[in-house]
Design a protein around this motif. Structure first.
Motif, short mmCIF file in Angstrom:
data_model
loop_
_atom_site.label_atom_id
_atom_site.label_comp_id
_atom_site.label_asym_id
_atom_site.label_seq_id
_atom_site.Cartn_x
_atom_site.Cartn_y
_atom_site.Cartn_z
N THR A 59 0.85 -1.20 0.00
CA THR A 59 0.00 0.00 0.00
C THR A 59 0.88 1.24 0.00
OG1 THR A 59 -0.11 0.00 2.42
CG2 THR A 59 -1.95 -1.04 1.24
N THR A 60 0.29 2.31 -0.47
CA THR A 60 0.85 3.64 -0.31
C THR A 60 -0.33 4.60 -0.31
OG1 THR A 60 2.60 5.18 -0.96
CG2 THR A 60 1.27 4.21 -2.74
N ASN A 61 -0.08 5.84 0.03
CA ASN A 61 -1.17 6.80 0.07
C ASN A 61 -0.65 8.20 -0.19
OD1 ASN A 61 -0.11 6.48 3.01
ND2 ASN A 61 -1.13 8.49 2.95
N GLY A 62 -1.58 9.09 -0.51
CA GLY A 62 -1.19 10.48 -0.70
C GLY A 62 -2.30 11.27 -1.34
N CYS A 63 -1.99 12.53 -1.60
CA CYS A 63 -2.95 13.43 -2.23
C CYS A 63 -2.98 13.22 -3.75
CB CYS A 63 -2.60 14.88 -1.92
SG CYS A 63 -2.66 15.25 -0.15
N PHE A 64 -1.81 13.05 -4.35
CA PHE A 64 -1.70 12.85 -5.80
C PHE A 64 -2.49 13.90 -6.56
CE2 PHE A 64 -1.06 8.70 -3.79
CZ PHE A 64 0.19 8.38 -4.28
N ASP A 65 -2.29 15.15 -6.15
CA ASP A 65 -3.10 16.25 -6.67
C ASP A 65 -2.90 16.47 -8.17
OD1 ASP A 65 -4.87 18.34 -6.76
OD2 ASP A 65 -3.64 19.71 -5.60
N LEU A 79 -7.48 3.23 7.37
CA LEU A 79 -7.46 2.47 6.11
C LEU A 79 -6.47 1.31 6.22
CD1 LEU A 79 -8.19 2.12 3.10
CD2 LEU A 79 -6.33 3.73 2.59
N LEU A 80 -5.28 1.58 6.71
CA LEU A 80 -4.25 0.55 6.80
C LEU A 80 -4.59 -0.49 7.88
CD1 LEU A 80 -1.14 2.82 6.36
CD2 LEU A 80 -2.19 1.31 4.66
N SER A 81 -5.25 -0.06 8.94
CA SER A 81 -5.68 -1.01 9.97
C SER A 81 -6.70 -1.99 9.40
CB SER A 81 -6.28 -0.27 11.16
OG SER A 81 -5.29 0.50 11.81
N ILE A 120 3.23 -4.74 3.13
CA ILE A 120 4.22 -3.67 3.03
C ILE A 120 3.48 -2.36 2.82
CG2 ILE A 120 6.15 -2.73 1.68
CD1 ILE A 120 6.72 -5.67 0.80
N HIS A 121 3.91 -1.33 3.52
CA HIS A 121 3.39 0.02 3.30
C HIS A 121 4.57 0.91 2.92
CE1 HIS A 121 0.86 3.52 3.51
NE2 HIS A 121 1.66 4.08 4.39
N ILE A 179 3.63 8.21 10.70
CA ILE A 179 2.65 8.09 11.79
C ILE A 179 1.84 6.80 11.72
CG2 ILE A 179 2.49 10.56 12.19
CD1 ILE A 179 -0.10 10.57 10.60
N GLU A 180 1.75 6.20 10.55
CA GLU A 180 0.97 4.97 10.39
C GLU A 180 1.81 3.71 10.64
OE1 GLU A 180 1.71 6.45 6.10
OE2 GLU A 180 1.60 7.30 8.09
N ARG A 181 3.05 3.88 11.00
CA ARG A 181 3.96 2.75 11.19
C ARG A 181 3.41 1.73 12.17
NH1 ARG A 181 9.97 3.40 13.78
NH2 ARG A 181 10.50 1.19 13.81
N GLU A 182 2.93 2.18 13.33
CA GLU A 182 2.42 1.26 14.35
C GLU A 182 1.23 0.45 13.83
OE1 GLU A 182 0.29 1.47 18.69
OE2 GLU A 182 1.87 2.94 18.28
N ALA A 183 0.34 1.11 13.09
CA ALA A 183 -0.83 0.41 12.55
C ALA A 183 -0.42 -0.69 11.58
CB ALA A 183 -1.77 1.40 11.87
N VAL A 184 0.60 -0.44 10.80
CA VAL A 184 1.08 -1.43 9.83
C VAL A 184 1.80 -2.57 10.55
CG1 VAL A 184 2.66 -1.81 7.88
CG2 VAL A 184 1.24 0.24 7.95
#
Length: 160
Positions: A28-34, A104-106, A112-113, A125-130
C-alpha cells in the motif's frame, strides 16, 4: 476501464483479504496525488515492484484542503483516483476521508506500506498500525524537484 480498479474501503478490504489468502504480497501507499507527475509515477512503480498487488489510498478533497491549504486540491478526488487507476503499476485505488491513512491501513493490513523517501521512519505516523498487523514500512523513492508543490511554484513563477 480504469474505474474497475476503484473501490470503496469496505469492498477493497474484502478483495485484499482474499488476495492475501491466495498468497499475494499486498503493498500500500497513500497520498494526495493532486497533479500526477513523473515523481509519482516513479514512486508508484518502485512501490509496486515490492510485491504482487499495489493499493493506493487517495486523500479526499476535504482532507487535502486541511493538509495542503484552501487552494488545493487542484483536481477532484474522483479524477485523481481515476488517473491513478489508469496506471499499469496500480492495481486498486480507494479514497479515504481521514487526514492520515491509519484507519485504512488497519483495515487493509498490508504486507508492506511504502512512504516517500522524503520521510524518516520515525515520521511515519501509520507505522504502528502497519507493524501491529504484521506488515512492514519501507521508505520509497524520492525524486527531488518532482512534486506537486514544485509544479505549483513553477507555474506561479512563470505566469505572474
Amino acid at each position: 476501464m480504469p474505474n474497475e480498479k476503484i473501490y470503496p474501503r469496505n469492498q477493497l478490504v474484502e478483495i485484499v483479504q482474499q488476495l492475501k489468502v491466495d498468497g499475494k504480497v499486498v503493498v500500500t501507499t497513500n497520498g494526495c496525488f493532486d497533479v500526477l507527475h513523473v515523481g509519482h509515477l516513479r514512486y508508484l512503480q518502485a512501490a509496486q515492484a515490492l510485491g504482487d498487488i499495489l493499493v493506493v489510498g487517495v486523500n479526499s478533497d476535504d482532507s487535502v484542503r486541511v493538509l495542503k491549504g484552501e487552494n488545493r486540491p487542484l483536481v477532484s478526488e474522483d479524477e485523481r483516483a481515476e488517473m491513478l487507476a489508469g496506471l499499469g503499476c496500480v492495481d486498486y485505488v480507494t479514497i479515504f476521508p481521514e487526514l492520515d491513512p491509519i484507519d485504512l491501513l488497519s483495515a487493509i493490513k498490508p504486507n508492506i506500506h511504502v512512504k516517500g523517501g522524503d520521510y524518516t521512519i520515525e515520521r511515519v505516523i501509520e507505522r504502528e498500525a502497519v507493524e501491529s498487523n504484521g506488515g512492514k514500512v519501507i521508505l520509497g523513492l524520492n525524486v527531488p524537484g518532482k512534486s506537486t508543490t514544485d509544479l505549483v511554484e513553477t507555474i506561479r513563477d512563470r505566469y505572474k
